[in-house]
Design an enzyme around this catalytic site. Structure first.
Site, mmCIF file in Angstrom:
data_model
loop_
_atom_site.group_PDB
_atom_site.id
_atom_site.type_symbol
_atom_site.label_atom_id
_atom_site.label_comp_id
_atom_site.label_asym_id
_atom_site.label_seq_id
_atom_site.Cartn_x
_atom_site.Cartn_y
_atom_site.Cartn_z
ATOM 1 N N HIS A 304 -69.707 134.814 35.092
ATOM 2 C CA HIS A 304 -70.417 133.318 35.483
ATOM 3 C C HIS A 304 -69.148 132.379 36.033
ATOM 4 C CE1 HIS A 304 -72.060 129.329 34.174
ATOM 5 N NE2 HIS A 304 -73.347 130.185 33.976
ATOM 6 N N ASP A 361 -78.767 136.020 31.627
ATOM 7 C CA ASP A 361 -79.559 137.086 32.355
ATOM 8 C C ASP A 361 -79.668 138.302 31.830
ATOM 9 O OD1 ASP A 361 -78.917 135.042 35.100
ATOM 10 O OD2 ASP A 361 -80.884 135.078 34.069
HETATM 11 C C1 SDX Z 1 -76.980 132.025 36.700
HETATM 12 O O1 SDX Z 1 -74.262 128.197 37.436
HETATM 13 C C2 SDX Z 1 -74.995 128.532 36.416
HETATM 14 O O2 SDX Z 1 -74.856 127.677 35.523
HETATM 15 C C3 SDX Z 1 -75.965 129.501 36.778
HETATM 16 C C4 SDX Z 1 -76.870 129.667 35.464
HETATM 17 C C5 SDX Z 1 -77.687 128.584 35.002
HETATM 18 O O3 SDX Z 1 -78.056 128.717 33.778
HETATM 19 O O4 SDX Z 1 -77.952 127.841 35.962
HETATM 20 O O5 SDX Z 1 -75.922 129.999 34.412
HETATM 21 C C6 SDX Z 1 -77.549 131.081 35.658
HETATM 22 O O6 SDX Z 1 -77.050 132.186 37.763
HETATM 23 C C7 SDX Z 1 -76.042 133.047 35.761
HETATM 24 C C8 SDX Z 1 -75.227 134.132 36.664
HETATM 25 C C9 SDX Z 1 -76.395 135.277 37.087
HETATM 26 N N1 SDX Z 1 -75.788 136.080 38.245
HETATM 27 C C10 SDX Z 1 -75.291 137.209 37.809
HETATM 28 O O7 SDX Z 1 -75.401 137.949 36.715
HETATM 29 C C11 SDX Z 1 -74.742 138.140 39.076
HETATM 30 C C12 SDX Z 1 -73.598 138.836 38.608
HETATM 31 N N2 SDX Z 1 -72.548 137.812 38.637
HETATM 32 C C13 SDX Z 1 -71.868 137.914 39.613
HETATM 33 O O8 SDX Z 1 -72.220 137.753 40.966
HETATM 34 C C14 SDX Z 1 -70.743 136.432 39.565
HETATM 35 O O9 SDX Z 1 -70.298 136.707 38.163
HETATM 36 C C15 SDX Z 1 -71.208 135.207 39.592
HETATM 37 C C16 SDX Z 1 -71.993 134.904 41.030
HETATM 38 C C17 SDX Z 1 -72.156 134.824 38.512
HETATM 39 C C18 SDX Z 1 -70.310 134.164 39.658
HETATM 40 O O10 SDX Z 1 -69.201 134.554 40.428
HETATM 41 P P1 SDX Z 1 -68.074 133.594 41.121
HETATM 42 O O11 SDX Z 1 -67.695 132.546 40.091
HETATM 43 O O12 SDX Z 1 -68.341 133.260 42.388
HETATM 44 O O13 SDX Z 1 -66.880 134.573 40.878
HETATM 45 P P2 SDX Z 1 -66.389 135.670 41.924
HETATM 46 O O14 SDX Z 1 -67.641 136.311 42.638
HETATM 47 O O15 SDX Z 1 -65.326 135.152 42.964
HETATM 48 O O16 SDX Z 1 -65.660 136.883 41.002
HETATM 49 C C19 SDX Z 1 -64.499 136.805 40.569
HETATM 50 C C20 SDX Z 1 -63.988 138.064 40.335
HETATM 51 C C21 SDX Z 1 -64.070 138.965 41.633
HETATM 52 O O17 SDX Z 1 -63.157 139.907 41.432
HETATM 53 P P3 SDX Z 1 -61.671 139.732 42.320
HETATM 54 O O18 SDX Z 1 -61.936 139.872 43.592
HETATM 55 O O19 SDX Z 1 -61.068 138.326 41.889
HETATM 56 O O20 SDX Z 1 -60.827 140.963 41.669
HETATM 57 O O21 SDX Z 1 -64.678 138.388 39.170
HETATM 58 C C22 SDX Z 1 -65.466 139.759 40.113
HETATM 59 C C23 SDX Z 1 -65.448 139.598 41.209
HETATM 60 O O22 SDX Z 1 -65.626 140.768 42.249
HETATM 61 N N3 SDX Z 1 -66.897 139.693 39.358
HETATM 62 C C24 SDX Z 1 -67.552 140.828 39.073
HETATM 63 C C25 SDX Z 1 -68.828 140.267 38.640
HETATM 64 N N4 SDX Z 1 -68.853 139.016 38.657
HETATM 65 C C26 SDX Z 1 -67.522 138.644 39.012
HETATM 66 N N5 SDX Z 1 -67.177 142.114 39.057
HETATM 67 C C27 SDX Z 1 -68.174 142.995 38.621
HETATM 68 N N6 SDX Z 1 -69.483 142.538 38.090
HETATM 69 C C28 SDX Z 1 -69.589 141.228 38.196
HETATM 70 N N7 SDX Z 1 -70.961 140.819 37.448
#
Ligand code: SDX
Length: 427
Positions: A304, A361
């Site tokens: 998140h 989710d």
């Molecule tokens: C919602 O904003 C809100 O409040 C949203 C929400 C709401 O109520 O409105 O809460 C609802 O959208 C919840 C999120 C739902 N999405 C997912 O579950 C999709 C999976 N999650 C990711 O794609 C990710 O965690 C995000 C998109 C939710 C957040 O991503 P960020 O903040 O942009 O972080 P990032 O993509 O830059 O990741 C940071 C690091 C990376 O690794 P490094 O390159 O730094 O080594 O964390 C890793 C990412 O690869 N990472 C994950 C991961 N999420 C982040 N690695 C594996 N699996 C994951 N799910």
């Protein structure tokens, strides 16, 4: 007033520091460009506040979520969705009389114009319900064109129409996609019971309203009702800043929610769990893939932008999985897989170091499956829950004296000035 000093190219700029109710601090950069010529750059806006707001407070480090100061845990335990919607939109919990009046208005506005059914008939049957509902919410404007965004009576009527009709539109998109008879809302049913009845009642097998599912749906929608400046809410605020009608701003929010990184994650989680179940994949291998930078796979429902600890909504949703499945005497193998994934991830250094925990989710789809909601309707369920939050945020931005057209700047990195080349001289 605390300030921060920016010294650049001999120019000194004192920028005020804004402090929120809970001690959050922000540099007010609204005068930065005019005093220094500098702008800020923050892809994804992870460090940038778009507004001040009195609606929802989140503490991502402590896993706190409050609507108008009330912890979401208390609302999930004691409130119903329509009461929480009233709280978000009007800023206070309604009296019994106010809540009754609100319920009567929601009932009176639960039908849609009969001509709207023809729209549904012409969508391909396999259309995704998010595309249908987003289009139909925009279409509401055509049937209710008299909206003036500064006329409070008009706005309250439009708010009630949206909150009530989105259920009818969602259930209708499901029924028509199945070729089933459309079920109309009933005056004797509550908001959530009405939705379930419109979804699952049919002429030869009347739907039996199950209080377990009605209660679960109230909690599900309370947990989704608002979440400060997330992607779809920021979209509603941005689209609304152009002074467009509320239907169009909400329709844009529905479209923004659709993506698998945002609200579409609830559908993506179940599809991920179903694939693991179907293939008999090893949970440890799934976690390895999620960590592999060369693999585009991510553990959906984990991570998140704000929460760097367990999403408080996911804790409640996880407990609800147990209580609902036990009451319905359902065993869902996907819940077992979800639990194994969580257990493995939360003891894995990568997930710990990256502060990756279950978000709202991760378990929500299990509850929706128990209700009989089809997977492709999961994000529509999220949208219905988030609607009061979008409305509250739109109203707050409209009433903000600093409300102006949202128009971010950029840093240009394209070609320096060049000239038009006649086509015969190109190669
Ligand atoms: C919602 O904003 C809100 O409040 C949203 C929400 C709401 O109520 O409105 O809460 C609802 O959208 C919840 C999120 C739902 N999405 C997912 O579950 C999709 C999976 N999650 C990711 O794609 C990710 O965690 C995000 C998109 C939710 C957040 O991503 P960020 O903040 O942009 O972080 P990032 O993509 O830059 O990741 C940071 C690091 C990376 O690794 P490094 O390159 O730094 O080594 O964390 C890793 C990412 O690869 N990472 C994950 C991961 N999420 C982040 N690695 C594996 N699996 C994951 N799910």
């Amino acid at each position: 007033m605390e300030t921060i000093r920016v010294i650049y190219e001999g120019k000194v700029c004192e920028l005020p520091v804004i402090v929120g109710t809970e001690g959050e601090k922000a540099i007010d950069i609204s005068r930065l460009r005019q005093t220094t010529g500098l702008i800020t750059l923050d892809p994804g806006f992870g460090n940038t506040g778009s507004c001040t707001s009195a609606i929802t407070f989140m503490d991502g480090e402590k896993g706190i979520l409050r609507y108008r100061g009330i912890p979401v845990e208390e609302l999930a335990e004691h409130s119903i969705f329509t009461e929480t919607a009233y709280l978000l939109i009007h800023g206070v919990l309604p009296t019994r009389q106010q809540l009754n009046q609100f319920s009567v208005l929601l009932n009176d506005n639960s039908l849609i114009h009969e001509d709207m059914q023809f729209f549904f008939q012409n969508f391909p049957r396999a259309s995704h319900p998010m595309g249908i509902v987003s289009a139909m919410v925009t279409a509401l404007r055509s049937f209710y064109p008299e909206l003036k965004i500064n006329d409070e009576e008009e706005i309250n009527l439009t708010v009630t129409r949206l909150l009530s009709k989105i259920r009818t539109l969602a259930a209708m998109s499901y029924k028509i996609s199945r070729g089933h008879k459309v079920i109309y809302p009933r005056p004797d049913l509550t908001y959530c019971a009405n939705f379930l009845n419109m979804m699952f009642d049919n002429p030869v097998r009347p739907y039996c309203i199950d209080d377990t599912l009605v209660n679960a749906l109230n909690v599900f929608w309370i947990l989704h009702a608002d979440h400060e400046q997330n992607c779809s809410t920021s979209t509603v605020r941005m689209v609304g800043s152009g002074r467009v009608n509320l239907y169009a701003a909400i329709s844009a929010g529905i479209a923004a929610l659709w993506g698998p990184l945002h609200g579409g994650a609830n559908q993506a989680v179940i599809e991920m769990l179903e694939k693991i179940h179907r293939e008999g994949a090893n949970v440890r291998d799934v976690i390895l893939r999620a960590k592999d930078k060369n693999d585009p796979f991510r553990l959906m429902g984990f991570g998140h932008r704000v929460y760097k600890t367990y999403d408080p909504r996911a804790k409640i949703m996880k407990k609800m999985c147990d209580s609902v499945l036990q009451k319905l005497k359902i065993h869902d193998p996907l819940l077992d897989i979800a639990r194994q994934l969580e257990e493995t991830a939360l003891t894995d250094a990568y997930f710990i170091d990256h502060h990756l925990y279950p978000n709202v989710d991760f378990y929500s789809g299990i509850v929706l499956r128990a209700m009989g909601i089809p997977t492709n309707m999961f994000t529509v369920m999220f949208a219905i829950g988030r609607l009061p939050g979008w409305i509250a945020q739109w109203k707050e931005s409209r009433d903000d004296p600093d409300w102006r057209l949202s128009r971010p700047r950029q840093i240009y990195v394209g070609p320096a000035q060049t000239h038009y080349l006649p086509i015969d001289r190109r190669h």
